[in-house]
Design an enzyme around this catalytic site. Structure first.
Site, PDB file in Angstrom:
ATOM      1  N   HIS A 198      -1.547   0.800 -10.049  1.00  0.00           N
ATOM      2  CA  HIS A 198      -2.236  -0.163  -9.171  1.00  0.00           C
ATOM      3  C   HIS A 198      -2.896  -1.276  -9.995  1.00  0.00           C
ATOM      4  CE1 HIS A 198      -4.282  -0.543  -4.959  1.00  0.00           C
ATOM      5  NE2 HIS A 198      -4.163  -1.727  -5.544  1.00  0.00           N
ATOM      6  N   ARG A 218       0.856  -1.183   0.000  1.00  0.00           N
ATOM      7  CA  ARG A 218       0.000   0.000   0.000  1.00  0.00           C
ATOM      8  C   ARG A 218       0.893   1.234   0.000  1.00  0.00           C
ATOM      9  NH1 ARG A 218      -3.665  -2.409  -1.912  1.00  0.00           N
ATOM     10  NH2 ARG A 218      -5.636  -2.888  -0.921  1.00  0.00           N
TER      11      ARG A 218
END
Ligand code: OXD
Length: 307
Positions: free
Chosen positions: A270, A222
């Site tokens: 992502h 993350r």
């Protein structure tokens, strides 16, 4: 009944589209529709928690991904459950992405691309898989899988996690006490940890200083794990060789962000891996069915651990 909830409008549109495609009609609705008062499960990505709190029958907050940090776990009611998506295609896709990243450094493609810009014809020694030590932070469903696959290909693999893991041909390092030893070996460091309050900002100056000289980072955990300026400093001073970054603190990455132009960074938006949408919808429908039949749920999150 499943209510679809994302405060990011593009994602909300995707959720509507995939539920239209893969879920039976009348099995899902939006939070401001009258049917939402019957919803027992919410399918979420950065949901509108305030709205969800008004739904009287809601018992299951279901992430549409593997990560759950976007659900604000501290706000989950004591009579509610949280589940996430775990899937083998997601694992395989992640392995493919990471294998490409490992080869990029193992076979010096970062150096060859730079040399091409300089019209420089210069060879580097050929590394084989057994020459490369991969360090994986986070040995859960995803990290454990990729660790064993790299090990099966002849890479030297170590992993770092909160508890000891028994994985085939993977050395397991545990906790703060063994972190330095783990880092000192990791020529290619892969971050696959779930985000928790304990590991926010863990990829920082002091961690980079503990890696071997010219180590590379593949960041697929993350964005909040990484202190971005510390990485830029480590790259600019030459301590860290390069980084492949799939997740960032702010997504989408702003156009002025220094990561875009940095010659030692590859940015991907992502996309390292996702479960197929048909699987995401099927797992959520199945968990809603289980919830309403009082059966154990699949892939339930431990709210104390946060994963
Ligand atoms: C996930 C992700 O959480 O794709 O599954 O980031």
């Amino acid at each position: 009944m499943i209510v679809l909830s994302s405060s990011i409008s593009d994602i909300q549109d995707i959720l509507i589209k995939v539920f239209q495609q893969y879920a039976p009609k009348n099995s899902y609705c939006l939070a401001d529709s009258p049917e939402a008062q019957y919803a027992t499960t919410a399918a979420c990505w950065f949901p509108d928690m305030e709205k969800l709190r008004t739904l009287p029958k809601l018992r299951l907050i279901h992430s549409v991904a593997a990560g759950v940090e976007h659900l604000n776990l501290s706000e989950i009611g004591s009579d509610q459950f949280v589940c996430r998506i775990l899937d083998e295609h997601h694992q395989k896709g992640m392995f493919d992405y990471l294998h490409w990243g490992v080869l990029y450094y193992q076979r010096h493609f970062d150096r060859f691309m730079q040399q091409q810009r300089q019209q420089l014809w210069k060879q580097h020694n050929q590394n084989y898989s057994h020459d490369i030590q991969i360090g994986i932070m986070g040995l859960g469903h995803m990290g454990g899988y990729v660790a064993e696959r790299f090990a099966a290909m002849g890479y030297r693999v170590s992993g770092w996690s909160k508890s000891l893991k028994q994985l085939t041909n993977v050395s397991s390092y545990v906790g703060v006490e063994q972190r330095a030893e783990f880092l000192a070996k990791s020529q290619i460091l892969i971050n696959l940890m779930p985000l928790t309050s304990e590991n926010t900002g863990i990829l920082s100056k002091s961690l980079f200083e503990q890696l071997p000289d010219q180590a590379a980072l593949i960041q697929v955990g993350r964005g909040q794990h990484l202190v971005e300026q510390d990485l830029l400093n480590a790259l600019d001073s030459g301590g860290v060789r390069g980084a492949i970054i799939d997740v960032t603190k702010q997504e989408p990455l702003s156009i002025s962000h220094p990561f875009w132009q940095h010659e030692k960074i590859i940015v991907t938006p992502h996309i390292a891996s996702h479960a197929p949408m048909s699987v995401v919808v099927a797992q959520i429908l199945e968990n809603d069915r289980r919830l309403n039949a009082n059966l154990p749920l699949c892939h339930q999150v431990d709210l104390t651990n946060g994963y």
